[in-house]
Design an enzyme around this catalytic site. Structure first.
Site, PDB file in Angstrom:
ATOM      1  N   ASP A  82       0.853  -1.197   0.000  1.00 30.47           N
ATOM      2  CA  ASP A  82       0.000   0.000   0.000  1.00 30.47           C
ATOM      3  C   ASP A  82       0.892   1.252   0.000  1.00 30.47           C
ATOM      4  OD1 ASP A  82      -2.435   1.346   0.159  1.00 30.47           O
ATOM      5  OD2 ASP A  82      -2.418   1.370   2.357  1.00 30.47           O
ATOM      6  N   HIS A 180      -7.682   9.980   3.954  1.00 32.11           N
ATOM      7  CA  HIS A 180      -7.243   8.983   4.939  1.00 32.11           C
ATOM      8  C   HIS A 180      -7.575   9.434   6.365  1.00 32.11           C
ATOM      9  CE1 HIS A 180      -4.519   7.912   1.499  1.00 32.11           C
ATOM     10  NE2 HIS A 180      -5.009   6.729   1.829  1.00 32.11           N
ATOM     11  N   HIS A 211      -9.276   4.874  -2.197  1.00 33.15           N
ATOM     12  CA  HIS A 211      -8.552   4.945  -0.916  1.00 33.15           C
ATOM     13  C   HIS A 211      -9.387   5.763   0.061  1.00 33.15           C
ATOM     14  CE1 HIS A 211      -4.351   3.511  -1.808  1.00 33.15           C
ATOM     15  NE2 HIS A 211      -4.951   3.413  -2.985  1.00 33.15           N
ATOM     16  N   GLY A 212      -8.979   5.734   1.322  1.00 31.57           N
ATOM     17  CA  GLY A 212      -9.632   6.578   2.320  1.00 31.57           C
ATOM     18  C   GLY A 212     -11.113   6.273   2.434  1.00 31.57           C
ATOM     19  N   SER A 214     -12.871   4.347   4.697  1.00 30.19           N
ATOM     20  CA  SER A 214     -13.496   3.905   5.954  1.00 30.19           C
ATOM     21  C   SER A 214     -14.747   4.725   6.235  1.00 30.19           C
ATOM     22  CB  SER A 214     -12.508   4.058   7.116  1.00 30.19           C
ATOM     23  OG  SER A 214     -11.619   2.965   7.151  1.00 30.19           O
ATOM     24  N   ASN A 254     -10.253   0.465  -0.140  1.00 25.84           N
ATOM     25  CA  ASN A 254      -9.230   0.370   0.913  1.00 25.84           C
ATOM     26  C   ASN A 254      -9.794   0.735   2.276  1.00 25.84           C
ATOM     27  OD1 ASN A 254      -7.516  -0.094  -1.205  1.00 25.84           O
ATOM     28  ND2 ASN A 254      -6.044   1.495  -0.633  1.00 25.84           N
ATOM     29  N   ILE A 255      -9.555  -0.152   3.228  1.00 26.89           N
ATOM     30  CA  ILE A 255     -10.089   0.072   4.577  1.00 26.89           C
ATOM     31  C   ILE A 255      -8.989  -0.183   5.596  1.00 26.89           C
ATOM     32  CG2 ILE A 255     -11.784  -0.729   6.274  1.00 26.89           C
ATOM     33  CD1 ILE A 255     -13.472  -1.628   3.734  1.00 26.89           C
TER      34      ILE A 255
END
Ligand code: G3H
Ligand code: 13P
Ligand code: ZN
Length: 309
Positions: A82, A180, A211-212, A214, A254-255
């Site tokens: 990553d 993020h 990405h980012g 969550s 992505n988490i």
């Protein structure tokens, strides 16, 4: 089944209108929680390791843990670097047996990003390793480097065809408003789905990465808050937005922060309720279970990659 690269799993995800979860790992309990969720849900899986994780745990340990998970699970699992920020780091991960790498040269100029990414692709492809690159810059913190909101930049869709053609990259991370960490939005959450749509139109059948991503679920924020923590103002990407993205061209989500929160919430709660306990197994077991339940939820209700083996 040996470790696999991400080629086939992302193409299947594109065709099937779902996304594969890419979960950041740093230790044994995290890996076990994630993998046992994927086994129960029959889900393809990407385990990803940042440079920070490599420094924390030593890549040799992480590789051995992931290989044990692969043996135990019999699932298609990719081991992914990553945010590799240099050619040398990507080469080192490939030589260590990673099956997929991200070269994140998005902080360089467009031409330099192309040059570095192309170089990584030339090293990776003959070794059957897939490559993810990034266009645009996400706000937030990665590997200790802070990118402020002012320095972040949405992906410019007019650049994506040239970038993909000249680099030969296998997937592309784009910036559409995610960031993020756990403080993603000051006001209402908003993602630029128009950019995603335009990128997808220009790159047919090509996997996009988010990405980012969550969600910073309130149940974990509350547990952390109620057990001595402080996460005031934490806000993530609403799950319905991620579901929408997964049905579009986004094939890898992505988490990391959500895993950290699920893990930490369980430990905080356990230690508050059991002040005399000090055996790490006593609080790491519920933390591992908490990660497992979170990942099952993500696979089934957000990514849609359950029963896709
Ligand atoms: O994108 C960043 C990931 O959350 C990895 O974070 O660099 O703290 O390991 P880290
Ligand atoms: P989150 O901080 O939203 O979990 O993002 C993780 C990530 O993008 C890892 O590359
Ligand atoms: Zn990231």
């Amino acid at each position: 089944m040996p470790l696999v690269n991400t080629k086939e799993m992302l193409m299947k995800a594109y065709a099937g209108g779902y996304a594969v979860g890419a979960f950041n790992v740093n230790n044994m309990e995290m890996i076990q929680g994630i993998v046992s969720a994927a086994i129960e849900e029959r889900a393809p899986l990407i385990l990803q390791v940042s440079n920070g994780a490599r420094k924390y745990a030593n890549p040799i340990y992480l590789k051995a843990l992931v290989e044990s998970a692969v043996k135990e699970s019999n699932l298609p699992i990719a081991l992914h670097l990553d945010h590799g920020d240099t050619y040398e780091l990507c080469v080192s991960a490939i030589d260590d047996g990673f099956t997929s790498v991200m070269i994140d040269a998005s902080h360089h100029s467009f031409e330099e990003n192309i040059r570095i990414t192309r170089k990584v692709v030339e090293y990776a492809h003959p070794r059957n390793v897939t490559v993810e690159a990034e266009l645009g810059r996400l706000a937030g913190i990665e590997d200790g480097i802070y990118v402020s909101e002012n320095d972040s930049a949405f992906t410019d869709p007019s650049q994506v065809e040239e970038f993909v053609e000249r680099t030969g990259v296998d997937s592309l991370a784009i910036a559409i408003g995610t960031s993020h960490g756990v403080y993603k939005f000051k006001g209402e959450p908003k993602l630029r789905f128009d950019i995603l749509e335009e990128v997808a139109r220009r790159l047919p059948n090509f996997p996009i990465v988010l990405h980012g991503a969550s969600s910073v679920l309130s149940e974990y924020v509350d547990i952390i808050q109620n057990n001595g923590g402080d996460l005031v103002g934490a806000k993530g990407v609403p799950e319905e937005m991620l579901r929408k993205a997964a049905k579009m061209a986004v094939c890898k989500i992505n988490i990391d922060s959500d895993l950290r929160m699920a893990f930490t919430a369980a430990i905080r709660k356990y230690l508050m309720e059991n002040p005399s306990h000090f055996d790490p197994r006593q609080y790491l077991a519920p933390a591992r279970e908490s990660v497992k339940q979170l990942v099952k939820h993500k696979i089934r209700n957000v990514l849609g990659c359950n029963n896709k083996i």
